[in-house]
Design a protein around this motif. Structure first.
Motif, mmCIF file in Angstrom:
data_model
loop_
_atom_site.group_PDB
_atom_site.id
_atom_site.type_symbol
_atom_site.label_atom_id
_atom_site.label_comp_id
_atom_site.label_asym_id
_atom_site.label_seq_id
_atom_site.Cartn_x
_atom_site.Cartn_y
_atom_site.Cartn_z
ATOM 1 N N ASP A 77 0.847 -1.628 0.210
ATOM 2 C CA ASP A 77 -0.046 0.112 0.088
ATOM 3 C C ASP A 77 0.977 0.999 0.348
ATOM 4 O OD1 ASP A 77 1.118 0.438 2.920
ATOM 5 O OD2 ASP A 77 -0.882 -0.246 3.586
ATOM 6 N N ALA A 78 -0.024 2.363 -0.032
ATOM 7 C CA ALA A 78 1.063 3.908 -0.058
ATOM 8 C C ALA A 78 2.020 3.676 1.004
ATOM 9 C CB ALA A 78 0.349 4.071 -0.268
ATOM 10 N N THR A 79 1.509 3.487 2.618
ATOM 11 C CA THR A 79 2.555 3.468 3.419
ATOM 12 C C THR A 79 3.287 2.441 3.220
ATOM 13 O OG1 THR A 79 1.323 1.554 4.771
ATOM 14 C CG2 THR A 79 0.697 4.242 4.746
ATOM 15 N N GLY A 80 3.814 1.129 2.149
ATOM 16 C CA GLY A 80 4.737 0.919 2.200
ATOM 17 C C GLY A 80 3.821 -1.350 3.145
ATOM 18 N N ALA A 81 3.465 -0.831 3.640
ATOM 19 C CA ALA A 81 2.847 -2.236 4.192
ATOM 20 C C ALA A 81 2.651 -3.341 3.411
ATOM 21 C CB ALA A 81 1.625 -1.869 4.878
ATOM 22 N N LEU A 82 2.526 -4.411 3.161
ATOM 23 C CA LEU A 82 2.211 -5.329 2.490
ATOM 24 C C LEU A 82 1.153 -5.844 2.844
ATOM 25 C CD1 LEU A 82 3.640 -7.615 0.828
ATOM 26 C CD2 LEU A 82 3.499 -9.270 3.256
ATOM 27 N N GLU A 83 0.329 -5.197 1.639
ATOM 28 C CA GLU A 83 -0.974 -6.259 0.997
ATOM 29 C C GLU A 83 -1.501 -7.629 0.323
ATOM 30 O OE1 GLU A 83 -3.767 -2.323 -0.452
ATOM 31 O OE2 GLU A 83 -2.393 -2.989 -1.178
ATOM 32 N N TYR A 84 -0.538 -7.866 -0.403
ATOM 33 C CA TYR A 84 -0.641 -9.303 -1.221
ATOM 34 C C TYR A 84 1.185 -10.403 -1.237
ATOM 35 C CZ TYR A 84 -5.422 -8.125 -2.142
ATOM 36 O OH TYR A 84 -6.227 -7.324 -2.001
ATOM 37 N N HIS A 85 0.746 -10.941 -0.862
ATOM 38 C CA HIS A 85 2.063 -11.717 -1.592
ATOM 39 C C HIS A 85 1.568 -13.129 -2.364
ATOM 40 C CE1 HIS A 85 6.841 -13.487 -1.549
ATOM 41 N NE2 HIS A 85 5.794 -13.545 -2.552
ATOM 42 N N PHE A 86 1.800 -13.170 -3.247
ATOM 43 C CA PHE A 86 1.584 -14.859 -4.009
ATOM 44 C C PHE A 86 2.318 -15.069 -5.032
ATOM 45 C CE2 PHE A 86 -2.585 -12.883 -3.856
ATOM 46 C CZ PHE A 86 -3.893 -13.168 -3.466
ATOM 47 N N LEU A 87 2.711 -16.519 -4.731
ATOM 48 C CA LEU A 87 3.844 -17.230 -5.435
ATOM 49 C C LEU A 87 3.265 -18.244 -6.427
ATOM 50 C CD1 LEU A 87 6.457 -18.196 -6.441
ATOM 51 C CD2 LEU A 87 6.304 -20.123 -4.259
ATOM 52 N N LEU A 88 2.573 -17.447 -7.328
ATOM 53 C CA LEU A 88 1.577 -18.074 -8.727
ATOM 54 C C LEU A 88 2.986 -19.212 -9.381
ATOM 55 C CD1 LEU A 88 0.049 -14.732 -10.048
ATOM 56 C CD2 LEU A 88 -0.330 -16.257 -8.209
ATOM 57 N N ALA A 89 2.292 -19.954 -9.492
ATOM 58 C CA ALA A 89 2.851 -21.472 -9.600
ATOM 59 C C ALA A 89 1.473 -21.980 -11.571
ATOM 60 C CB ALA A 89 2.482 -23.125 -9.226
ATOM 61 N N ALA A 90 3.364 -21.297 -12.789
ATOM 62 C CA ALA A 90 2.073 -20.945 -14.003
ATOM 63 C C ALA A 90 1.919 -22.609 -14.756
ATOM 64 C CB ALA A 90 2.272 -19.937 -14.544
ATOM 65 N N VAL A 91 0.903 -22.997 -15.233
ATOM 66 C CA VAL A 91 0.483 -24.584 -15.111
ATOM 67 C C VAL A 91 0.446 -24.535 -16.827
ATOM 68 C CG1 VAL A 91 -0.067 -27.165 -14.692
ATOM 69 C CG2 VAL A 91 0.268 -25.529 -13.133
ATOM 70 N N LEU A 92 1.089 -24.797 -17.677
ATOM 71 C CA LEU A 92 0.527 -25.158 -18.693
ATOM 72 C C LEU A 92 -0.634 -26.599 -18.869
ATOM 73 C CD1 LEU A 92 0.347 -24.673 -21.982
ATOM 74 C CD2 LEU A 92 2.288 -26.409 -22.123
ATOM 75 N N CYS A 93 -1.425 -26.045 -19.408
ATOM 76 C CA CYS A 93 -3.500 -27.007 -18.907
ATOM 77 C C CYS A 93 -3.187 -28.096 -20.499
ATOM 78 C CB CYS A 93 -4.127 -26.313 -18.758
ATOM 79 S SG CYS A 93 -3.419 -26.129 -16.972
ATOM 80 N N ASP A 94 -3.623 -28.713 -20.933
ATOM 81 C CA ASP A 94 -3.912 -29.350 -22.402
ATOM 82 C C ASP A 94 -6.093 -29.513 -22.422
ATOM 83 O OD1 ASP A 94 -1.612 -29.664 -23.507
ATOM 84 O OD2 ASP A 94 -1.271 -31.546 -22.465
ATOM 85 N N TYR A 95 -6.062 -29.042 -23.278
ATOM 86 C CA TYR A 95 -7.726 -28.687 -23.436
ATOM 87 C C TYR A 95 -8.456 -30.140 -23.496
ATOM 88 C CZ TYR A 95 -11.756 -27.504 -25.406
ATOM 89 O OH TYR A 95 -13.679 -27.276 -25.936
ATOM 90 N N VAL A 96 -9.565 -30.006 -22.446
ATOM 91 C CA VAL A 96 -10.136 -31.247 -22.864
ATOM 92 C C VAL A 96 -11.431 -30.927 -23.353
ATOM 93 C CG1 VAL A 96 -11.223 -33.405 -21.694
ATOM 94 C CG2 VAL A 96 -8.709 -32.807 -21.197
ATOM 95 N N ALA A 97 -12.246 -30.025 -23.242
ATOM 96 C CA ALA A 97 -13.416 -29.650 -23.420
ATOM 97 C C ALA A 97 -14.653 -28.729 -22.943
ATOM 98 C CB ALA A 97 -14.460 -31.384 -22.731
ATOM 99 N N GLY A 98 -15.170 -28.550 -23.762
ATOM 100 C CA GLY A 98 -15.933 -27.031 -22.628
ATOM 101 C C GLY A 98 -15.959 -25.641 -23.350
ATOM 102 N N GLU A 99 -16.522 -25.005 -22.873
ATOM 103 C CA GLU A 99 -16.280 -23.986 -23.650
ATOM 104 C C GLU A 99 -16.483 -22.311 -22.654
ATOM 105 O OE1 GLU A 99 -15.898 -22.950 -26.941
ATOM 106 O OE2 GLU A 99 -15.897 -24.619 -26.884
ATOM 107 N N PRO A 100 -15.903 -21.801 -21.848
ATOM 108 C CA PRO A 100 -16.006 -20.706 -21.181
ATOM 109 C C PRO A 100 -17.226 -19.311 -20.823
ATOM 110 C CG PRO A 100 -14.686 -19.627 -23.227
ATOM 111 C CD PRO A 100 -15.373 -20.687 -23.503
ATOM 112 N N VAL A 101 -17.144 -20.087 -19.601
ATOM 113 C CA VAL A 101 -18.077 -19.535 -18.719
ATOM 114 C C VAL A 101 -17.668 -18.460 -17.599
ATOM 115 C CG1 VAL A 101 -20.778 -19.477 -17.956
ATOM 116 C CG2 VAL A 101 -19.885 -20.757 -20.207
ATOM 117 N N ALA A 102 -17.799 -17.572 -17.544
ATOM 118 C CA ALA A 102 -16.921 -16.808 -16.138
ATOM 119 C C ALA A 102 -18.649 -17.174 -14.970
ATOM 120 C CB ALA A 102 -17.468 -15.441 -16.097
#
Length: 138
Positions: A77-102
């Motif tokens: 944030d503006a004061t330097g306090a930690l708001e978020y810290h994520f370690l994101l593991a990006a995974v390559l996925c093979d499409y099987v089925a379905g059409e995207p719906v939010a």
């Protein structure tokens, strides 16, 4: 008190020349397009979490192929306090089925031409272009 960092997984799913992206509903990236994903549950692998989150956020079914990258997302944030810290593991996925719906944490979900994504056609979460280039590399 919130404990940091948190482990999350991203599902990088390609279908031909298109990539599946979701528009985030919640902070820290609300309104931005990125790979579907979310928290890894205790006892769950990041590979399993990626395909679970993909199904929850978009309805699309895929199988995990392997890890692409790890990304530190650290926001203060503006004061330097930690708001978020994520370690994101990006995974390559093979499409099987379905059409995207939010669903779940997404306001929209759609297949986008990879070239449009890389050419800046959408407001993107950090590192989407870098991870997509890695996914498209031979």
């Amino acid at each position: 008190m919130t404990h940091f960092p948190r482990l999350a997984a991203l599902a990088v799913t390609l279908r031909g020349d298109r990539v599946l992206l979701a528009r985030r509903r919640n902070p820290p990236d609300a309104g931005l397009w990125g790979f579907p994903g979310g928290h890894v549950d205790p006892g769950e692998t990041a590979l399993a979490a990626a395909v679970r989150e993909l199904r929850e956020e978009t309805g699309v079914i895929a199988t995990p192929r392997g890890y692409l990258d790890n990304i530190d997302l650290i926001l203060r944030d503006a004061t330097g306090a930690l708001e978020y810290h994520f370690l994101l593991a990006a995974v390559l996925c093979d499409y099987v089925a379905g059409e995207p719906v939010a669903g779940d944490d997404a306001t929209e979900a759609a297949w986008w031409p990879a070239t449009e994504v890389l050419n800046g056609a959408l407001p993107l979460s950090a590192h989407v272009g870098d991870v997509l280039r890695r996914a498209l590399a031979p």
